[in-house]
Design an enzyme around this catalytic site. Structure first.
Site, PDB file in Angstrom:
ATOM      1  N   HIS A 144       0.834  -1.194   0.000  1.00 14.33           N
ATOM      2  CA  HIS A 144       0.000   0.000   0.000  1.00 14.33           C
ATOM      3  C   HIS A 144       0.871   1.248   0.000  1.00 14.33           C
ATOM      4  CE1 HIS A 144      -3.121  -2.868   1.326  1.00 14.33           C
ATOM      5  NE2 HIS A 144      -3.971  -2.003   0.822  1.00 14.33           N
ATOM      6  N   LYS A 148      -0.138   4.590   4.799  1.00 12.71           N
ATOM      7  CA  LYS A 148      -0.982   3.635   5.508  1.00 12.71           C
ATOM      8  C   LYS A 148      -0.302   3.212   6.800  1.00 12.71           C
ATOM      9  CE  LYS A 148      -3.598  -0.680   4.911  1.00 12.71           C
ATOM     10  NZ  LYS A 148      -4.859  -0.078   5.409  1.00 12.71           N
TER      11      LYS A 148
END
Length: 267
Positions: A144, A148
Site C-alpha cells: 500500500h 498507511k
C-alpha cells in the site's frame, strides 16, 4: 437511493462522494464528519459537512468510512433511525465486532474491510484453494501507499482468515504475523508488508508445495473501485432483513457454484 457518508472528509469518504456526484441512481443526502472536523459547516455537493446530530435529510443507507473509535456512535444512530449500515472501517477489535453482531439483530449491517468486488471474489477463491490443497504452504503479501499506518492490512488478514476457513481451522491458531527470522512453522500463514509511494492496494496469496505453486493476485489502480463497491453494497443492503452480511453475499456465489456443479454432473 439517498446515501449518508460517515467519514466524509477522509480519502475514501471523498471517493464515495465523487462517485455519488457521477451517479444517476444515487445521491448524497448527508456528509457526516466528527464534531471537531475542520470541514464542519463547509459546502459539499448539494449539502454541507455535518455531524450525526445535525443530519436533517434522512438517508436510505449509511456508508461508514470513519475510524474505529466512532463505531459506537455510528451504530447508535443507525439503530435509532433503523437505517441499513455498510461498515468499511478497518482495525475493529473483538469487542467492536461483538457490537456489530448485536446491532445486526435489529438492522441490516454489511461489514467489509475491503469493498472491492474483486477482493470479495478473491476471498472465496482463497478458501477454495486452501481446501483443495491442504498441505500447501500459504503466504500473503500486501502493498500500500507510504501513509498507511496499519499492517498487515485488513484485507490481507481477511485473506488469511479465508484460507483458514477453507481448511476449517481457527485463524488465530495458525497466524504467524509478519514474517521475520526463523524457520517456517508447518501449517502457519505468514504475511509480508510493503509501504511505498502511492500504491493504492495490492494483495497476493501464494499456495506453494514442492514442485508447483498457485498465486492469486488482486491489484487496484483506481480508488474509485472501492467507492463503487461500497455503493453497490449499500444498494443491495437496502431492503434486506436484519443480519450481519459481507461483500460475498452480494455476489450470490453459492447459487453460481451450485449451478456450475450441477452442470458438471449433468455432462
Amino acid at each position: 437511493m439517498k446515501v449518508g457518508v460517515i467519514g466524509a472528509s477522509g480519502r475514501m469518504g471523498q471517493a464515495v462522494i465523487a462517485a455519488l456526484q457521477m451517479s444517476s441512481q444515487h445521491s448524497l443526502s448527508a456528509a457526516i464528519v466528527s464534531d471537531n472536523s475542520a470541514r464542519r459547516g463547509q459546502a459539499v455537493a448539494t449539502t454541507h459537512y455535518q455531524t450525526l446530530a445535525e443530519v436533517q435529510q434522512q438517508p436510505d443507507v449509511l456508508i461508514d468510512f470513519s475510524l474505529p473509535q466512532a463505531l459506537t456512535d455510528n451504530l447508535d444512530y443507525a439503530l435509532q433511525h433503523q437505517l441499513p449500515l455498510v461498515v468499511c472501517t478497518t482495525g475493529l477489535d473483538a469487542s467492536q465486532q461483538q457490537q456489530l453482531a448485536a446491532a445486526a439483530q435489529q438492522i441490516p449491517i454489511l461489514y467489509a474491510r475491503n469493498t472491492s468486488v474483486g477482493v470479495a471474489l478473491l476471498e472465496q477463491l482463497v478458501a477454495l484453494s486452501a481446501a483443495a490443497l491442504p498441505d500447501a504452504d500459504i503466504e500473503v503479501f500486501e502493498a500500500h501507499h507510504k501513509h498507511k499506518k496499519d499492517g498487515p492490512s485488513g484485507t490481507a488478514l481477511a485473506l488469511g482468515e479465508a484460507a483458514a476457513r477453507g481448511r476449517r481451522q481457527h485463524f488465530d491458531d495458525i497466524n504467524a504475523g509478519v514474517r521475520g527470522n526463523g524457520e517456517r512453522r508447518d501449517g502457519s500463514i505468514g504475511f509480508s508488508v510493503l509501504r511505498a509511494a502511492d500504491i493504492v492496494g495490492e494483495h497476493q496469496v501464494m499456495l506453494a508445495q514442492t514442485g508447483e505453486r498457485i498465486e492469486l493476485n488482486h491489484r487496484v489502480s483506481d480508488r474509485s473501485i472501492f467507492a463503487q463497491g461500497a455503493l453497490r453494497a449499500g444498494a443491495w443492503l437496502v431492503g434486506q432483513a436484519p443480519g450481519l452480511y459481507k461483500m460475498q453475499d452480494i455476489l450470490n456465489l453459492q447459487e453460481t457454484l451450485q449451478r456450475l456443479l450441477d452442470s458438471e454432473s449433468g455432462e
